[in-house]
Write a protein that holds these residues in place. Structure first.
Motif, PDB file in Angstrom:
ATOM      1  N   GLN A 113       0.817  -2.225   3.526  1.00  0.00           N
ATOM      2  CA  GLN A 113       1.554  -3.352   3.688  1.00  0.00           C
ATOM      3  C   GLN A 113       1.342  -4.249   4.903  1.00  0.00           C
ATOM      4  O   GLN A 113       1.309  -5.379   4.890  1.00  0.00           O
ATOM      5  CB  GLN A 113       2.939  -2.841   3.807  1.00  0.00           C
ATOM      6  N   ARG A 151      -1.336  -6.391   3.537  1.00  0.00           N
ATOM      7  CA  ARG A 151      -0.398  -7.426   2.811  1.00  0.00           C
ATOM      8  C   ARG A 151      -0.025  -8.576   3.548  1.00  0.00           C
ATOM      9  O   ARG A 151       0.078  -9.706   3.115  1.00  0.00           O
ATOM     10  CB  ARG A 151       0.703  -6.649   2.220  1.00  0.00           C
ATOM     11  N   ALA A 182       5.602  -8.217   2.259  1.00  0.00           N
ATOM     12  CA  ALA A 182       4.788  -7.332   3.138  1.00  0.00           C
ATOM     13  C   ALA A 182       5.310  -6.895   4.336  1.00  0.00           C
ATOM     14  O   ALA A 182       5.288  -5.854   4.888  1.00  0.00           O
ATOM     15  CB  ALA A 182       3.309  -7.862   3.309  1.00  0.00           C
ATOM     16  N   SER A 186       8.188  -4.340   3.482  1.00  0.00           N
ATOM     17  CA  SER A 186       7.235  -3.131   3.151  1.00  0.00           C
ATOM     18  C   SER A 186       6.860  -2.330   4.308  1.00  0.00           C
ATOM     19  O   SER A 186       7.074  -1.254   4.383  1.00  0.00           O
ATOM     20  CB  SER A 186       6.223  -3.509   2.204  1.00  0.00           C
ATOM     21  N   GLY A 240      11.404  -5.277   0.003  1.00  0.00           N
ATOM     22  CA  GLY A 240      10.365  -4.967   0.485  1.00  0.00           C
ATOM     23  C   GLY A 240      10.571  -3.577   1.102  1.00  0.00           C
ATOM     24  O   GLY A 240       9.758  -2.729   0.956  1.00  0.00           O
ATOM     25  N   LEU A 290       9.552   0.069  -0.537  1.00  0.00           N
ATOM     26  CA  LEU A 290       8.585   1.225   0.162  1.00  0.00           C
ATOM     27  C   LEU A 290       9.341   2.182   0.588  1.00  0.00           C
ATOM     28  O   LEU A 290       8.825   3.373   0.172  1.00  0.00           O
ATOM     29  CB  LEU A 290       8.104   0.660   1.457  1.00  0.00           C
TER      30      LEU A 290
END
Length: 522
Positions: free
Chosen positions: A248, A251, A363, A366, A415, A419
């Motif tokens: 992440q 990301r 991201a 996450s 996010g 996760l």
């Protein structure tokens, strides 16, 4: 020198003292059972048994704490050549690899090399994903085409995923990863050449996406199960969480770089950098000290190993239900390439920069979820169920957000919960699996999580084209919510169990305990 599974399974140096004290308890118990008469005097034979810690019976007695100091001194004075004493100098080494903290697994050199190479290739992977989705949308103008591309990339996992697990259990995982990472890099370079030459067509993207999926069939279970070989069972949860944080973190960078490259120099250079980024994990794997890896259990080639893995999972509720739940969420709730491209292009009338911005927000959420998971020391199925339900509710809320700023704001907690759900399911399944079965179990996990995309991707892409992006996004949220609530009901009512996760004894494990046992223990 490796501290593999043998070191973990060996009893602690003080175990001889415990068995010595336990020998004095049967004498105490026998005295308490006779109401009259003097207590029997220990014979020389019984003293010898007490001094050496050898018992003649098979029972186990509870050792009173008050007798331990005396027994320890007696054992040290009378048994200086105990076979356990030479192991005492090794104990200071354990805190260096089993300590707590958010980044504790990074103390291990091999894992540091792995994580460093992974973050570089992950940045390239996210650049390629964003660029690929936008390229397909530019070539076709269809969200369904983006769904087909995603489906082709994950279709091999659905068809052949279990065979990848058998390969991961059969051959050295480091050697497998050297081959698969090189193949992934070559696929990225091939797409770069096609795009830079101006001859790229949508079927080229489809073909390379399928080839990437074929390589991933073997790469995914090998990479997932290789983590335990690098860090051992004590750091497994932390390392899995940091892997997600690593992915992440990339990301956050990859989509931003991709957006700049697409709008400035074109998509081809993003694909080129992705292909070259796989040099980093290859170098990391080559620099690892193989003697420091925890010993893995590899199976020999034989018949029925695939069926054996399925039977193993089928009879264990601590494995099957998290896998079923992650299958529903992966199939219907994780189709963000379809939804975010459609929201950026159709709902909010943006460009590739807006799509990259949506990915960055996802991201950031996450990454927060992954770091929070790294701080937790246990896995609870209750957390998995609640996170999955919250994930579905937030997707429904985001689907009907009236403004761009509210939609963007909701992507952050989505996010986090995405996760949390993924890591909770992943670590629960890995910790509950035997080492010799872990590759096959993780291949099944990845098959239902990633392999469901060929079913859900085109379906929700069609819903997006036909009924709009909002309806498609809400559909994924509703399915995730209902699946989490249904499986939670099964675990607590139908099966009649509660989940207990235990870290005692240095071996983390999760088990389902009947309610009657919990009531008796209380």
């Amino acid at each position: 020198m490796s501290t593999g599974s043998g070191a973990d399974s060996a009893p602690a140096p003080t175990s001889t003292h415990d068995s010595t004290t336990a020998e004095s308890d049967p004498g105490t118990a026998a005295t308490a059972a006779i109401p009259e008469g003097p207590a029997p005097t220990p014979t020389p034979a019984s003293r010898t048994a007490e001094e050496t810690g050898v018992t003649s019976g098979g029972g186990t007695a509870v050792t009173p704490r008050r007798t331990k100091p005396e027994t320890r001194s007696e054992t040290r004075s009378k048994s200086p050549k105990s076979p356990k004493s030479p192991k005492r100098p090794k104990s200071p080494k354990r805190p260096s690899t089993t300590g707590g903290g958010t980044f504790s697994s990074l103390r291990i050199r091999n894992y540091r090399l792995f994580a460093t190479g992974a973050v570089v290739s992950n940045i390239g992977t996210w650049m390629s994903r964003v660029t690929q989705d936008w390229l397909v949308l530019s070539l076709t103008g269809s969200a369904a085409a983006v769904g087909i591309t995603t489906a082709l990339q994950f279709l091999p996992m659905l068809l052949f995923g279990l065979y990848g697990g058998v390969i991961a259990d059969r051959y050295p995982k480091r050697r497998i990863l050297l081959i698969t990472q090189a193949a992934l890099g070559l696929c990225g370079l091939a797409l770069a050449v096609l795009t830079l030459s101006g001859s790229v067509q949508v079927w080229h993207v489809y073909l390379i996406a399928f080839l990437l999926g074929m390589v991933t069939v073997v790469d995914n279970p090998a990479r997932q199960s290789f983590v335990s070989e690098m860090v051992g069972p004590d750091q497994l949860r932390n390392a899995v969480s940091l892997n997600s944080a690593n992915f992440q973190s990339a990301r956050l960078i990859g989509p931003a770089v991709a957006g700049v490259l697409i709008t400035s120099v074109g998509s081809g250079w993003a694909f080129m950098l992705n292909g070259l980024s796989f040099l980093a994990p290859l170098v990391g794997l080559l620099l690892m000290r193989t003697h420091e890896l925890h010993e893995s259990v590899r199976i020999r080639r034989g018949k029925g190993q695939l069926r054996e893995g399925l039977r193993y999972v089928r009879g264990r509720p601590e494995l099957i239900w998290p896998i079923v739940l992650i299958g529903f969420i992966g199939t219907f709730g994780f189709n963000f390439p379809i939804w975010l491209t459609a929201f950026a292009n159709e709902v909010f009338h943006g460009d590739a920069g807006m799509y990259a911005f949506f990915n960055i927000l996802m991201a950031a959420g996450s990454l927060t979820g992954a770091l929070l998971a790294a701080r937790r020391r246990s896995s609870r199925v209750r957390l998995l169920i609640l996170a999955a339900m919250g994930f579905g509710l937030l997707e429904i809320a985001a689907a009907f957000s009236p403004s761009l700023w509210l939609f963007s704001l909701l992507l952050l907690p989505i996010g986090v919960l995405a996760l949390t759900t993924n890591i909770s399911a992943n670590t629960s399944v890995q910790m509950a699996s035997d080492p010799e079965m872990r590759g096959r179990v993780m291949s099944l996990f990845m098959m239902v999580f990633v392999g469901g995309t060929p079913l859900g991707g085109p379906l929700l892409g069609w819903v997006s084209d036909t009924y709009g992006a909002r309806v498609a996004f809400a559909t994924g949220g509703v399915v995730s919510l209902v699946a989490a609530a249904g499986i939670g009901l099964i675990l607590t009512r139908v099966v009649g169990v509660r989940v207990r996760f235990d870290l005692r004894g240095g071996r983390p494990h999760m088990r389902f305990v009947p309610r009657e046992q919990l009531a008796t223990a209380a």
